[in-house]
Design an enzyme around this catalytic site. Structure first.
Site, PDB file in Angstrom:
ATOM      1  N   GLY A  83      23.141  34.797  65.216  1.00 58.85           N
ATOM      2  CA  GLY A  83      24.341  35.179  64.492  1.00 58.85           C
ATOM      3  C   GLY A  83      25.243  35.873  65.484  1.00 58.85           C
ATOM      4  N   CYS A  84      26.516  36.108  65.164  1.00 58.26           N
ATOM      5  CA  CYS A  84      27.394  36.597  66.221  1.00 58.26           C
ATOM      6  C   CYS A  84      28.674  37.233  65.706  1.00 58.26           C
ATOM      7  CB  CYS A  84      27.830  35.464  67.129  1.00 58.26           C
ATOM      8  SG  CYS A  84      26.490  34.505  67.770  1.00 58.26           S
ATOM      9  N   ALA A  85      29.366  37.876  66.670  1.00 57.03           N
ATOM     10  CA  ALA A  85      30.745  38.299  66.484  1.00 57.03           C
ATOM     11  C   ALA A  85      31.593  37.587  67.524  1.00 57.03           C
ATOM     12  CB  ALA A  85      30.852  39.807  66.705  1.00 57.03           C
ATOM     13  N   HIS A 123      32.448  37.723  72.933  1.00 58.70           N
ATOM     14  CA  HIS A 123      31.331  37.338  72.082  1.00 58.70           C
ATOM     15  C   HIS A 123      30.250  38.405  72.067  1.00 58.70           C
ATOM     16  CE1 HIS A 123      27.656  35.007  70.995  1.00 58.70           C
ATOM     17  NE2 HIS A 123      28.505  34.467  70.158  1.00 58.70           N
ATOM     18  N   ASN A 174      30.066  31.456  66.739  1.00 61.17           N
ATOM     19  CA  ASN A 174      29.192  32.139  65.794  1.00 61.17           C
ATOM     20  C   ASN A 174      28.666  31.082  64.839  1.00 61.17           C
ATOM     21  OD1 ASN A 174      27.958  33.689  63.882  1.00 61.17           O
ATOM     22  ND2 ASN A 174      29.862  34.418  62.938  1.00 61.17           N
TER      23      ASN A 174
END
Lengths: 499, 157, 383
Positions: free
Chosen positions: C12-14, C182, C209
């Site tokens: 998962g990510c920003a 990221h 993401n």
């Protein structure tokens, strides 16, 4: 010396429930049930019972049951009953053993040892009841690069078959099955926007209105092939072989060649229709190119050309050759594929499982960078929607179903198609029996089957977090193997469960 | 107006319509086993399969617009329901003279039972015909018909 | 334990990114603040940045950023580089000691041009040549990994929280007109720095993401055309998809978007004929490149940025404008952190790209100097 014929199945009549109505008597083409003139009782003699279960299904009081004959378990692990029986039959007849449908031997199936994935936490599953879920599939040659003209418009693409569901009805000829059975499938294909295949028996004039949902087949016997026939369908399939009898041609006994079959196949009334084992104008791959392009020329490049082969040992190389020969679709039929009539030994011992063949072909075409140039359609015992979805994950564009389609019409897989006495009105040309299959009911049931599978496909796709079927095609990460050897996993291109 | 229509091309001659018609009109309503095993005065089927060589079809009463059975009935027991337009036999008035059986061009009227001396005929099972429900091949269908489609025996000679 | 590349790791990510459409440059300090605000969207196992316009003095040179495991492999790789390229300058990328950044690889940078004689010998264009060499290093030289290879741009990434990575690479000392960032939340440890975002190829960079459900279908299609997916990450696959569609096949960016995040068929069926024809053709020909499953990406190139959601918007993405600036980020707060009062804020719909290109003046300045190929695409000499 001969042996008395013994029943393979035993019909059991519950006299507490039997009301002597005689429905079973009138329905059994094998004359197992009869009305005793003296006692006015309905009785039965199991000798000729094929376990088609017509009597069981129609008995209004549920008084009938059919069992495998219990005295037949020999207890000898080396000499199974069916082997002993086969020898006795051949000692009687001196002939080849005939059978129908696909192989019933307990060979390993790979679909059952592949498990599907589902989304958990890291990405969401998609609910097909609430979100769109796309199964639309195009079969045909795709260019490697999308060419746009000066105005940004796409240059015309090669002809494609467009399916709302990646399932088609496989080739079954008029002759091997009844016109009512074909009408049922044609109408179901039309209502669900997919295709049925004429098989090698030509196209009956009643079926021309279903042309846009028809794949016409050109096989080694060239039965019923003329320019109207070629132009009537949406695609043309060259049949090289089929899974139930790789390496040999079809044989329709003369008894099944009545007026309709004779006219449609363009052969004399009552004559045997024997397809040669090979196409006598295809002795090599370059000959196939010529036939493919003859057909394309004849139909002015408006129809995709499919080439159907049986899954055999060298299938990957053969498929690659077929792709390079100009075919737009390759249909591969696994060793469990069904048929109306085939020599028993060929059915059970020639060919390879469709799962391995499919994986090998898809991998090979990708290794050669030509996978996009052909569509792959596989058949040969697609029993349910999970088989379909696993086939797509292995790399198929679509699947062919035939046995499953016939079961939806009433077939109970008794494997006696070759006798022409199908009590369900499917594998017969006897008008009395043919009318037992009302094509309106047949069409409804076959369409129901497609719709049911469609719903299941959508559920499974959604579970994997995928909302368009093309994103599953060749997506082998969605599969894991259980109980397989390394070599099998390698050929299938999948990981073991837990990896 | 709904009537039974016969699709001859799909009739497979299994006679399940007859079997279920009998049970539907017997005293053990719709119980096949009791009807056939216990009722020695079980009714005759009001729908009969006509069969010759390759052809077979079911034949129930067509409730003709101009019905011979009504015209010929001695007691006036054979009447037409003004609402449903169905021809029916008022059993209280029927004397079992069999004139209707003789008059019906289709042979669709039968004797009620072995020991019951009155005429019996298709009554559409109160709008839910047992024969239609149990036909395995949709060769008997129950469908809406227009007044003009209504078969007229008297004008069809 | 397997390291990333040997195993596929869901994350998962920003993400965050912005462009100044006039080409005015800003320091890396802003993007660090933006991504740092979404600290809890990452878990300290990956962070990175891409910046464009940072090497104006070397704008004609491909800037290679490499991770090495040891000096032996560095020397071997440098021999390979020297054989294939003329090297203007090379050396370690300046970093500073930062708490939270551990297990560093050797991080080196080279400014190179392909050797002309090799180009002629192979009948290749420059980009094709560079891509092949990058793939060669990444797939067949264990311990060496090219993580940035464009002109006048660079990726800076590693294992750690993105704000620590930014500090580590001293990004406040760089000035660029496009920045993307990221923060990563992988489900297990990647084991090395290569898997962090952004992923780049030539001047393409992608921060992403999501977890693509169609990964293996995409990968296997890409590998038919010579892209080797060595990292097994979605981001790598997405980068290659755009590289194939836009650079190799010369498709306009909107057609590429129609491939990766297409409208549903029932929508396509209702389109006017011309529009329908292009959408139908795009889906039909490139059905294996549909990116299925949740994603939001920011694609960077020397020409501008594009942010895109999957077609049913299963990941967050917000966009905002203020003057010449276009911002995109996973969360609106990350934009407001560096642009408190934007002129406009909106949530792009699924499959609807947000495109910010350098305006003509800014482009002209760039174009005079180098090759650009985002919107028009560039056909290879072979096709």
């Amino acid at each position: 010396m001969g042996f008395t014929k013994r029943p393979t199945f035993r019909v059991e009549r519950d006299s507490c429930r039997c009301i002597d109505c005689g429905v079973c008597v009138r329905q059994c083409a094998n004359e197992v049930h009869y009305l005793d003139i003296d006692t006015k009782e309905v009785l039965c003699d199991s000798t000729n019972c094929s376990n088609c279960r017509r009597c069981v299904e129609l008995c209004p009081t549920g008084a009938l049951a059919v069992w495998g004959a219990p005295q037949e378990t020999s207890g000898n692990a080396a000499w199974a009953v069916h082997d002993i029986r086969a020898i006795q039959a051949q000692a009687n007849s001196g002939g080849i053993l005939l059978t129908g449908m696909g192989s019933d031997r307990p060979m390993p199936g790979y679909f059952d040892r592949m498990m599907l994935n589902a989304s958990q936490v890291t990405n969401p599953s998609i609910d097909p009841l609430r979100e769109p879920m796309e199964l639309r599939t195009f079969l045909g040659r795709k260019p490697t690069v999308l060419q746009l003209d000066d105005k940004g418009k796409p240059v015309d693409l090669p002809p494609q078959l467009e399916l709302d569901v990646p399932i088609m009805f496989s080739a079954m000829s008029f002759g091997s099955i009844s016109l009512n059975a074909i009408k049922s499938l044609a109408a179901a294909a039309e209502s669900e926007n997919t295709y049925y295949n004429t098989g090698e028996g030509g196209l009956h004039r009643d079926l021309y209105p279903f042309g846009k949902n028809t794949i016409t087949q050109v096989a080694s016997g060239r039965f019923g092939v003329n320019i109207d026939y070629l132009n009537a369908g949406a695609a043309i399939e060259i049949k090289i072989g089929q899974g139930a009898k790789p390496g040999i041609g079809g044989h329709l006994p003369g008894e099944k060649v009545g007026q309709g079959v004779s006219e449609t196949r363009m052969i004399p009334l009552g004559s045997d229709a024997i397809s040669p084992a090979p196409h006598h104008d295809i002795y090599s791959i370059e000959d196939l190119t010529q036939l493919i392009f003859s057909l394309k020329e004849a139909t002015e490049y408006t129809k995709p050309i499919s080439v159907k082969i049986a899954a055999v040992h060298n299938v990957a190389a053969i498929a690659s050759g077929i792709a390079r020969a100009g075919a737009d679709i390759i249909a591969i039929d696994g060793y469990r594929g069904g048929t109306g009539a085939t020599p028993l030994r060929i059915r059970d011992h020639v060919g390879i499982p469709i799962e391995l063949a499919l994986a090998a072909v898809d991998s090979r075409l990708r290794d050669e960078g030509i996978r996009q140039e052909v569509s792959i359609v596989v058949g040969g015992s697609m029993r349910h929607s999970a088989d379909v979805i696993k086939a797509i994950a292995l790399g198929a564009d679509a699947v062919y179903i035939a046995t499953a389609a016939l079961i939806s019409l009433g077939c109970h897989v008794c494997q006696k198609c070759y006798t022409g006495k199908c009590n369900w009105g499917i594998a017969t040309q006897n008008p009395q029996l043919v009318k037992r299959l009302n094509p309106e009911i047949g069409a409804r049931r076959a369409a129901n089957l497609l719709r049911a599978w469609k719903h299941e496909l959508k559920e499974m796709l959604g579970g994997m977090g995928i909302n368009a079927v093309e994103s599953l095609r060749g997506n082998r990460l969605m599969l894991r193997g259980v109980g397989m050897m390394d070599s099998e996993l390698r050929i299938l291109g999948i990981k073991a469960a837990g990896e | 107006m709904k009537r039974i229509r016969i699709k001859e091309e799909y009739c497979i001659g299994c006679r399940l319509c007859e079997v279920h018609c009998i049970a539907a009109h017997g005293k053990y309503k719709n119980d096949l086993i009791k009807t056939f095993k216990r009722d020695c005065n079980r009714p005759s089927p009001r729908i009969v399969i006509e069969e010759k060589e390759d052809t077979c079809f079911a034949l129930p009463c067509r409730h003709c617009r101009e019905a011979f059975c009504i015209r010929s009935c001695l007691t006036g027991s054979m009447t037409r329901d003004p609402e449903t337009r169905l021809v029916h036999n008022e059993v209280e008035r029927c004397v079992g003279c069999w004139t209707c059986i003789a008059a019906c061009p289709y042979g669709a009227i039968v004797r009620e039972g072995r020991h019951t001396k009155i005429a019996a005929k298709c009554d559409l099972c109160g709008q839910d015909p047992a024969c239609v429900k149990h036909c395995p091949n949709d060769a008997i269908v129950y469908e809406e018909v227009g007044e003009d489609d209504h078969y007229d025996a008297c004008n069809h000679r | 334990m397997l390291r990333e590349g040997d195993i596929r790791i869901p994350s998962g990510c920003a993400i965050s990114g912005f462009i100044n459409r006039k080409g005015n440059t800003v320091s890396g300090e802003q993007i660090i603040r933006s991504i740092a605000l979404m600290h809890e969207r990452s878990n300290g196992l990956g962070g990175g940045f891409a910046a464009y316009g940072i090497y104006p003095e070397f704008r004609d040179y491909f800037a290679f950023h490499l991770f090495y495991e040891n000096h032996a492999v560095r020397e071997e790789t440098e021999r390979y580089l020297n054989k294939n390229f003329n090297m203007e300058m090379g050396g370690p990328i300046p970093t500073r000691k930062t708490t939270g950044i551990r297990n560093l690889p050797l991080i080196w940078r080279y400014f190179v041009k392909p050797k002309l004689e090799l180009l002629y010998q192979d009948e290749m264009n420059t980009n094709e040549f560079v891509v092949e060499r990058v793939m060669e290093i990444n797939s067949s030289m264990p311990g060496a990994y090219v993580f940035s290879s464009g002109k006048n741009m660079g990726a800076f990434k590693g294992v750690g929280y993105p704000e620590d990575i930014g500090e580590f690479y001293r990004l406040e000392e760089y000035k660029g007109h496009i920045w993307t960032a990221h923060g990563r939340f992988p489900t297990n440890t990647p084991g090395w720095w290569g898997g962090a975002h952004p992923f780049t190829l030539l001047d393409w960079s992608i921060v992403h993401n999501g977890e693509i459900s169609s990964y293996d279908a995409n990968r296997r299609y890409l590998e038919m055309f010579g892209h080797k997916c060595t990292l097994q990450t979605d981001t790598e696959a997405i980068t290659y998809i755009f590289d194939l569609l836009v650079r190799k096949h010369g498709l306009p960016l909107d057609v590429a978007v129609a491939v990766v995040a297409p409208p549903f068929w029932n929508e396509i069926d209702r389109m006017p004929p011309e529009k329908r024809a292009i959408h139908r053709a795009a889906r039909l020909v490139y059905s294996s490149l549909l990116i299925n499953g949740p994603f939001s990406i920011v694609l960077g190139s020397s020409r501008g940025i594009m942010a895109l959601n999957d077609r049913i918007k299963l990941r967050p993405l917000t966009a905002a404008e203020k003057g010449d600036f276009l911002y995109v980020a996973s969360e609106e707060s990350a934009i407001r952190e560096i642009c408190p009062q934007p002129d406009r804020v909106w949530m792009p719909r699924g499959g609807e790209p947000v495109i910010g290109l350098l305006n003509d003046q800014a482009l002209q300045a760039e174009e005079e100097e180098g090759m650009l190929h985002m919107a028009v695409g560039e056909r290879t000499s072979r096709s």
